[in-house]
Motif scaffolding. Structure first.
Motif, PDB file in Angstrom:
ATOM      1  N   VAL A   1       0.842  -1.193   0.000  1.00 32.73           N
ATOM      2  CA  VAL A   1       0.000   0.000   0.000  1.00 32.73           C
ATOM      3  C   VAL A   1       0.877   1.242   0.000  1.00 32.73           C
ATOM      4  O   VAL A   1       2.056   1.199   0.346  1.00 32.73           O
ATOM      5  CB  VAL A   1      -0.923   0.048   1.235  1.00 32.73           C
ATOM      6  N   SER A   2       0.263   2.336  -0.438  1.00 33.13           N
ATOM      7  CA  SER A   2       0.922   3.618  -0.321  1.00 33.13           C
ATOM      8  C   SER A   2       0.297   4.328   0.870  1.00 33.13           C
ATOM      9  O   SER A   2      -0.927   4.334   1.031  1.00 33.13           O
ATOM     10  CB  SER A   2       0.709   4.373  -1.625  1.00 33.13           C
TER      11      SER A   2
ATOM     12  N   ILE B   1       5.481   3.905   1.903  1.00 31.68           N
ATOM     13  CA  ILE B   1       4.920   2.659   1.388  1.00 31.68           C
ATOM     14  C   ILE B   1       4.996   1.625   2.499  1.00 31.68           C
ATOM     15  O   ILE B   1       5.833   1.737   3.404  1.00 31.68           O
ATOM     16  CB  ILE B   1       5.663   2.124   0.139  1.00 31.68           C
ATOM     17  N   ALA B   2       4.117   0.653   2.447  1.00 34.35           N
ATOM     18  CA  ALA B   2       4.096  -0.353   3.505  1.00 34.35           C
ATOM     19  C   ALA B   2       3.549  -1.658   2.972  1.00 34.35           C
ATOM     20  O   ALA B   2       2.883  -1.690   1.945  1.00 34.35           O
ATOM     21  CB  ALA B   2       3.239   0.121   4.675  1.00 34.35           C
ATOM     22  N   ARG B   3       3.881  -2.720   3.697  1.00 31.39           N
ATOM     23  CA  ARG B   3       3.306  -4.034   3.409  1.00 31.39           C
ATOM     24  C   ARG B   3       2.385  -4.369   4.563  1.00 31.39           C
ATOM     25  O   ARG B   3       2.811  -4.427   5.729  1.00 31.39           O
ATOM     26  CB  ARG B   3       4.416  -5.076   3.283  1.00 31.39           C
ATOM     27  N   VAL B   4       1.095  -4.578   4.219  1.00 27.93           N
ATOM     28  CA  VAL B   4       0.101  -4.846   5.255  1.00 27.93           C
ATOM     29  C   VAL B   4       0.261  -6.290   5.724  1.00 27.93           C
ATOM     30  O   VAL B   4       0.530  -7.184   4.931  1.00 27.93           O
ATOM     31  CB  VAL B   4      -1.309  -4.606   4.687  1.00 27.93           C
ATOM     32  N   LYS B   5       0.106  -6.492   7.042  1.00 32.32           N
ATOM     33  CA  LYS B   5       0.184  -7.855   7.570  1.00 32.32           C
ATOM     34  C   LYS B   5      -0.914  -8.713   6.954  1.00 32.32           C
ATOM     35  O   LYS B   5      -2.019  -8.211   6.710  1.00 32.32           O
ATOM     36  CB  LYS B   5      -0.041  -7.826   9.094  1.00 32.32           C
ATOM     37  N   PRO B   6      -0.641  -9.983   6.732  1.00 33.59           N
ATOM     38  CA  PRO B   6      -1.685 -10.853   6.170  1.00 33.59           C
ATOM     39  C   PRO B   6      -2.933 -10.804   7.038  1.00 33.59           C
ATOM     40  O   PRO B   6      -2.837 -10.811   8.269  1.00 33.59           O
ATOM     41  CB  PRO B   6      -1.050 -12.241   6.193  1.00 33.59           C
ATOM     42  N   GLY B   7      -4.081 -10.736   6.404  1.00 38.94           N
ATOM     43  CA  GLY B   7      -5.335 -10.716   7.155  1.00 38.94           C
ATOM     44  C   GLY B   7      -5.791  -9.317   7.521  1.00 38.94           C
ATOM     45  O   GLY B   7      -6.926  -9.124   7.924  1.00 38.94           O
ATOM     46  N   MET B   8      -4.883  -8.341   7.423  1.00 42.52           N
ATOM     47  CA  MET B   8      -5.271  -6.963   7.733  1.00 42.52           C
ATOM     48  C   MET B   8      -5.757  -6.292   6.450  1.00 42.52           C
ATOM     49  O   MET B   8      -5.276  -6.587   5.360  1.00 42.52           O
ATOM     50  CB  MET B   8      -4.072  -6.188   8.278  1.00 42.52           C
TER      51      MET B   8
ATOM     52  N   ILE C   1      -5.073   5.465   2.972  1.00 39.70           N
ATOM     53  CA  ILE C   1      -4.175   4.474   2.384  1.00 39.70           C
ATOM     54  C   ILE C   1      -4.802   3.887   1.130  1.00 39.70           C
ATOM     55  O   ILE C   1      -6.006   3.659   1.080  1.00 39.70           O
ATOM     56  CB  ILE C   1      -3.908   3.353   3.408  1.00 39.70           C
ATOM     57  N   ARG C   2      -3.977   3.712   0.095  1.00 40.17           N
ATOM     58  CA  ARG C   2      -4.513   3.092  -1.110  1.00 40.17           C
ATOM     59  C   ARG C   2      -3.533   2.051  -1.631  1.00 40.17           C
ATOM     60  O   ARG C   2      -2.350   2.093  -1.307  1.00 40.17           O
ATOM     61  CB  ARG C   2      -4.835   4.126  -2.175  1.00 40.17           C
ATOM     62  N   PRO C   3      -4.039   1.140  -2.453  1.00 38.98           N
ATOM     63  CA  PRO C   3      -3.149   0.113  -2.988  1.00 38.98           C
ATOM     64  C   PRO C   3      -1.983   0.758  -3.736  1.00 38.98           C
ATOM     65  O   PRO C   3      -2.160   1.773  -4.405  1.00 38.98           O
ATOM     66  CB  PRO C   3      -4.036  -0.673  -3.960  1.00 38.98           C
ATOM     67  N   LEU C   4      -0.829   0.147  -3.619  1.00 39.91           N
ATOM     68  CA  LEU C   4       0.359   0.721  -4.245  1.00 39.91           C
ATOM     69  C   LEU C   4       0.172   0.841  -5.755  1.00 39.91           C
ATOM     70  O   LEU C   4       0.654   1.766  -6.397  1.00 39.91           O
ATOM     71  CB  LEU C   4       1.585  -0.137  -3.928  1.00 39.91           C
ATOM     72  N   LYS C   5      -0.568  -0.136  -6.311  1.00 35.47           N
ATOM     73  CA  LYS C   5      -0.770  -0.129  -7.749  1.00 35.47           C
ATOM     74  C   LYS C   5      -1.447   1.167  -8.202  1.00 35.47           C
ATOM     75  O   LYS C   5      -1.081   1.751  -9.205  1.00 35.47           O
ATOM     76  CB  LYS C   5      -1.630  -1.328  -8.131  1.00 35.47           C
ATOM     77  N   GLN C   6      -2.411   1.598  -7.393  1.00 34.71           N
ATOM     78  CA  GLN C   6      -3.120   2.831  -7.733  1.00 34.71           C
ATOM     79  C   GLN C   6      -2.150   4.003  -7.746  1.00 34.71           C
ATOM     80  O   GLN C   6      -2.223   4.889  -8.586  1.00 34.71           O
ATOM     81  CB  GLN C   6      -4.219   3.043  -6.699  1.00 34.71           C
ATOM     82  N   GLU C   7      -1.222   4.000  -6.781  1.00 34.92           N
ATOM     83  CA  GLU C   7      -0.215   5.056  -6.708  1.00 34.92           C
ATOM     84  C   GLU C   7       0.652   5.053  -7.968  1.00 34.92           C
ATOM     85  O   GLU C   7       0.997   6.095  -8.503  1.00 34.92           O
ATOM     86  CB  GLU C   7       0.661   4.800  -5.473  1.00 34.92           C
ATOM     87  N   VAL C   8       0.996   3.847  -8.419  1.00 34.96           N
ATOM     88  CA  VAL C   8       1.889   3.742  -9.573  1.00 34.96           C
ATOM     89  C   VAL C   8       1.189   4.186 -10.847  1.00 34.96           C
ATOM     90  O   VAL C   8       1.740   4.947 -11.636  1.00 34.96           O
ATOM     91  CB  VAL C   8       2.402   2.293  -9.733  1.00 34.96           C
ATOM     92  N   ILE C   9      -0.037   3.718 -11.046  1.00 36.43           N
ATOM     93  CA  ILE C   9      -0.664   3.997 -12.334  1.00 36.43           C
ATOM     94  C   ILE C   9      -1.410   5.323 -12.344  1.00 36.43           C
ATOM     95  O   ILE C   9      -1.727   5.839 -13.409  1.00 36.43           O
ATOM     96  CB  ILE C   9      -1.603   2.860 -12.789  1.00 36.43           C
TER      97      ILE C   9
END
Lengths: 113, 893
Positions: free
Chosen positions: B128-129, B291-298, B338-346
């Protein structure tokens, strides 16, 4: 594409006879033809060649199995044998044939009943 | 799968059958001979008793034939033969389909690579961003990036979060690399600990930058990009452990990232650790992407809640200096988003790509309509053949299948060509860098794109094959066979399908032309916007960075820069030269802060809106062609004397003081401790972030400001006004001029202002080009469609026209009748098209500028043009038909 001979067999008759013959022994094509010819005492006029399309049909339905072997005259031949499914099929065909024959017979001889 | 096994083993089965039959006959002959029959006689008897060998073999083989497949294959062969027979038809149809499928596959490839494919990181769905917004911070609300993170926020989030596996902050910039051949400026990404761990892409060589590399004043390390490693170190793995001089300080290379690796959307040459000094951090300094990596399940909502919880911790743990209220940021209403990193990239490219995809899809429909038309004409000519097939016993389903297989073969062949076209198109797009697309280096045709082309081919084949197939396969052989040769004039029903196609084509072409027209109008409107500088083609730009190791003393930096400017001005053909931190539209992160006017009252506890801060040398405005609305420019004496003078933009002057002239002589400052600065000039509004975005309210500080809050400008963009800008000879002289001042200075980003300007328009130009191509294709296909239908129906009705003329009709009347019929179709098409365009252009309103989605001029213009073209397409065949002598036309039948 059916070629009419003098006395046409009904569809499936040849197959039934092949299966019945193979029930008691394994045979290759030529021996099979001779056996049917001999047993029927030439009552049925079957072209020997028509055996082969019938055998192919049985092979495709996996009612018989074939393997290459050597004949008594030392010839490379394909020897046919009945499969379990073939035996079952034969039984079913024979009983339905007998019922049909009985029906036909009754109709042909109405006065006797 | 049994049928497949049988299909594959068929040759063996057939061979064995033949062998067996031969053995049978041989055995029989042998037996007969043994019985005393002559060999000749035996062979004869054996054959007679066996029956027809060839026939029996064939009967045996037929058992193994899988009829649907055999039929299908024979249909395919038939279709291929039919296509070969009519080469003109096949070529036209193939090209139409190839262009349609090619364009669609190319656009889909881009769409798929940019929007649909996951990012090239490990488990990208967890990335995520750390986007956040601050609706209470006036001036910030139009920040594209929302509120970036400050270093203190990074520490707070990294240490107190419960939802992230890892997180980090980064920013991009440039650095000088020296000590190896010529000094050069390289693209640099500065990362905190956690960035590489979050993206989780293992290095190609060596190791990541780790926490131990983030110690301030500790050992200095650096990582390289794969491309830079190849370019400067020849891909030698032994670079790990070597030193490289970055911004005049030796740094040890610890590793190389793999090929194509980017940090979010930043392409880079080197990665440098940020190494924040924790003890010296303020609350402020919002300049880093998180940028961050969300814990699994979060989930993202969990993470938002977590971040919102940490904001008070942040405000309690840090301050902006003694006496400053830490909780002033409460008025900013900072909210995690917070938004998905992909959204930030594109970014917002999705809308544009879908619009282009939709347009190209429409072109495909038009192309299908055209091919349908061709097929209809052809089917008409083949009616006789089809009727015979029907009479010979082919069921209508079988004929439909034959025709459909034929059109699908056509479509697949066209698709194959189209894939080639698409491949070339995508290659061109990627290498030309016209489009300014994100993830450009990831764009390549893959299995999904090929699958798309395949499915599209089959579907379009079915689509354009179905109408003729259903229309002509119907059993009516009797009437066709009878009427062949001596046709009465064609019935109305015969033309209905083609008329519908023409109407549809005109409608779709109108929609496409309207969208292309709107883009053209947008482009014109953008071109007409005064960007705040003039004649960009003759404005040479270059960036020079002066590191501390070369010139330590801050004042001296400005003097060196001044000296460079003076050298530039001695070059032949140079009118003037100057510099500033960054020129408009260069896309660097600018400084933003509040400004207080002396004569205004600011209630306690509020923060005035943020303004863009720019730092420029005297003469920059004049060099760039930026007008002074009131007052005067800053002078060099004022710069070196550190005089408190400042300029503001016109919109800022109007906002605070009402008129530009009222601003002159007023005083402003950034923070209370600072002296008041006198406003001496008001500068016209400059479109700093591209012509689409409104000009930000801007404060223009002298390039060197007392008090040190802004420090000295060590990296600046130099602007040189000359007719010779961009030429090789000129650039050589520019380099020599720089190196005559200091031979260690690298030059970077050498380009003209025009290139910067064009780049800022790149997306609009890209959309315009794509829509224009689509529009042109639609128009061409539409014309061919109308023309084809009209000329065919006219040629079919020659007999009727002959009768009319023989009965005394004037040529003019008949021509008028033809035109009327054509016009009726065109007008219905235009009507439907206008309706559809009203609905559809709304979808692209975000791409438009200075023109509404319902622009009457575009709608009217396109409609008129289409109608005129349709008129022409009817007139030519109409004229030709009437030139024929009625007697000949009648006798011809």
């Amino acid at each position: 594409m059916t070629k009419t001979t003098q006395r046409d067999l009904f569809p499936g008759a040849l197959e039934m006879m092949i299966l019945r013959t193979l029930k008691s022994q394994r045979l290759h094509g030529y021996a099979l033809a001779q056996h049917i010819k001999r047993t029927s005492e030439d009552l049925l006029q079957i072209e020997e060649g028509s055996l082969y399309p019938a055998l192919q049909r049985l092979l495709k339905q996996e009612l018989v199995k074939a393997e290459w072997g050597t004949s008594s005259t030392n010839r490379r031949v394909r020897i046919y044998k009945l499969t379990a499914a073939g035996a079952k099929h034969l039984q079913h065909e024979v009983s339905s044939f007998e019922r049909m024959l009985e029906g036909i017979t009754r109709v042909l001889a109405p006065g006797e009943s | 799968m049994r049928w497949l096994r049988q299909l594959l083993s068929r040759p063996r089965l057939y061979r064995e059958l033949s062998e067996e039959i031969q053995a049978h006959i041989d055995e029989k002959i042998e037996e007969l001979i043994a019985d005393g029959v002559s060999r000749e006689e035996a062979a004869h008897v054996a054959r007679r008793e066996f029956g027809n060998v060839g026939l029996m073999e064939e009967k045996g083989r037929v058992v193994w034939v899988w009829l649907p497949v055999e039929d299908f294959l024979s249909d395919v062969r038939y279709g291929l033969r039919a296509l070969r027979k009519n080469l003109v038809f096949t070529t036209v149809a193939l090209l139409t389909i190839a262009i349609g499928i090619g364009a669609n596959t190319a656009v889909f490839t881009v769409l798929n690579s940019v929007l649909l494919k996951p990012l090239n990181y490990a488990s990208p769905e967890q990335l995520v961003s750390l986007h956040q917004v601050a609706p209470g911070a006036a001036g910030l609300d139009d920040f594209e990036n929302g509120l970036l993170l400050s270093p203190s926020m990074y520490f707070t989030y990294a240490e107190h979060n419960q939802t992230f596996q890892s997180l980090g902050v980064w920013t991009s910039g440039t650095a000088n690399i020296s000590g190896r051949a010529e000094p050069e400026q390289v693209r640099t990404v500065f990362v905190s600990d956690g960035v590489l761990q979050t993206l989780d892409v293992p290095p190609a060589v060596g190791r990541w930058l780790l926490q131990a590399d983030q110690v301030p004043h500790g050992p200095e390390r650096v990582m390289l990009s794969y491309a830079y490693w190849q370019k400067r170190f020849g891909g030698n793995p032994a670079v790990v452990g070597q030193n490289v001089t970055v911004d005049s300080r030796p740094r040890e290379i610890v590793g190389v990232m793999p090929k194509g690796f980017q940090i979010v959307d930043a392409d880079f040459d080197v990665i440098v650790p940020l190494a924040f000094e924790r003890g010296k951090l303020d609350l402020a300094g919002f300049g880093y992407h998180g940028i961050a990596r969300v814990k699994p399940g979060m989930t993202i909502p969990d993470a938002n809640k977590d971040m919102a919880r940490m904001l008070p911790i942040w405000m309690n743990s840090w301050s902006n200096g003694p006496g400053q209220d830490s909780h002033i940021y409460e008025t900013w209403k900072i909210t995690p988003a917070i938004r998905p990193l992909k959204q930030e990239v594109i970014g917002n490219i999705g809308e544009l790509l879908w619009v282009v995809m939709g347009t190209i899809g429409l072109v495909m429909l038009i192309a299908c309509a055209n091919v349908t038309n061709l097929l209809l004409v052809r089917a008409e000519a083949r009616q006789h053949e089809l009727a015979i097939r029907g009479a010979l016993g082919a069921g209508w389903a079988r004929i439909v299948r034959t025709l459909l297989i034929e059109s699908v073969i056509l479509a697949l062949l066209g698709g194959l060509l189209g894939i080639g076209l698409a491949y070339a198109g995508v290659r061109f797009l990627v290498t030309s860098d016209l489009s300014n697309l994100p993830r450009l280096n990831e764009i390549s045709p893959d299995a999904r794109a090929l699958g798309f082309a395949l499915v599209l081919s089959v579907l379009s084949g079915l689509l354009f094959g179905l109408i003729p197939a259903l229309k002509y396969a119907w059993p009516r052989s009797g009437s066709v066979l009878r009427s062949e040769g001596r046709t009465a004039s064609a019935g109305r029903e015969r033309h209905r399908a083609r008329n519908l196609l023409v109407v549809g084509q005109v409608a779709m072409a109108l929609v496409l032309l309207v969208s292309a027209g709107l883009m053209i109008r947008t482009f014109q409107a953008l071109r007409n916007v005064d960007p705040g500088f003039t004649d960009p083609q003759h404005l040479q730009l270059l960036r020079i960075s002066i590191p501390e190791s070369l010139v330590a003393e801050p004042q001296q930096v400005t003097r060196v820069q001044n000296e460079i400017v003076e050298k530039f001005e001695t070059i032949q053909g140079v009118k003037s030269a100057a510099f500033e931190r960054e020129m408009p539209m260069e896309g660097f992160d600018s400084g933003w802060d509040q400004i207080f006017a002396e004569d205004k009252f600011y209630p306690a506890g509020t923060i005035p809106p943020l303004r863009l801060y720019k730092y420029l040398s005297p003469g920059l405005l004049q060099t760039a062609g930026t007008r002074l609305v009131a007052g005067r420019d800053i002078t060099w004496n004022e710069v070196y004397g550190l005089r408190p003078v400042v300029m503001v933009s016109e919109n800022l002057a109007r906002e605070i003081w009402g008129t530009p002239s009222a601003a002159i002589g007023k005083y402003v400052r950034e923070i209370p401790m600072m002296p008041w600065y006198e406003v001496i000039g008001v500068v016209q509004d400059v479109r700093e972030r591209g012509v689409q975005d409104k000009a930000p309210e801007t404060v223009y500080w002298p390039i060197m400001v007392a008090g040190g809050f802004a420090g000295t400008t060590r990296t600046a963009t130099f602007a040189v006004r000359s007719k010779r800008a961009g030429t090789e000879g000129f650039l050589n002289e520019i380099r020599k001029a720089v190196w005559s001042v200091n031979s260690n200075l690298p030059l970077a980003s050498v380009r003209t202002m025009q290139e910067v300007y064009d780049k800022s328009l790149a997306r609009t130009s890209f959309t315009l080009i794509m829509l224009a191509i689509a529009g042109a294709m639609a128009l061409a296909l539409g014309i061919i469609g109308i023309y084809g239908v009209m000329s065919y129906s006219v040629s079919q009705r020659r007999r009727e026209f002959g009768i009319r003329l023989a009965l005394g009709a004037q040529r003019g009347d008949v021509l008028q009748m033809i035109l009327k019929q054509g016009m009726a179709l065109a007008l219905v098409g235009v009507g439907i098209g206008v309706g559809a365009a009203f609905g559809l252009t709304r979808l692209m309103s975000n791409l438009l500028f200075g023109v509404t989605a319902y622009d009457p001029l575009t709608f009217a213009g396109v409609s008129v043009v289409l109608v005129l073209i349709a008129l022409l397409a009817c007139y030519i065949p109409g004229r030709r038909a009437l030139l024929v002598d009625p007697v000949i036309a009648l006798r011809y039948e």
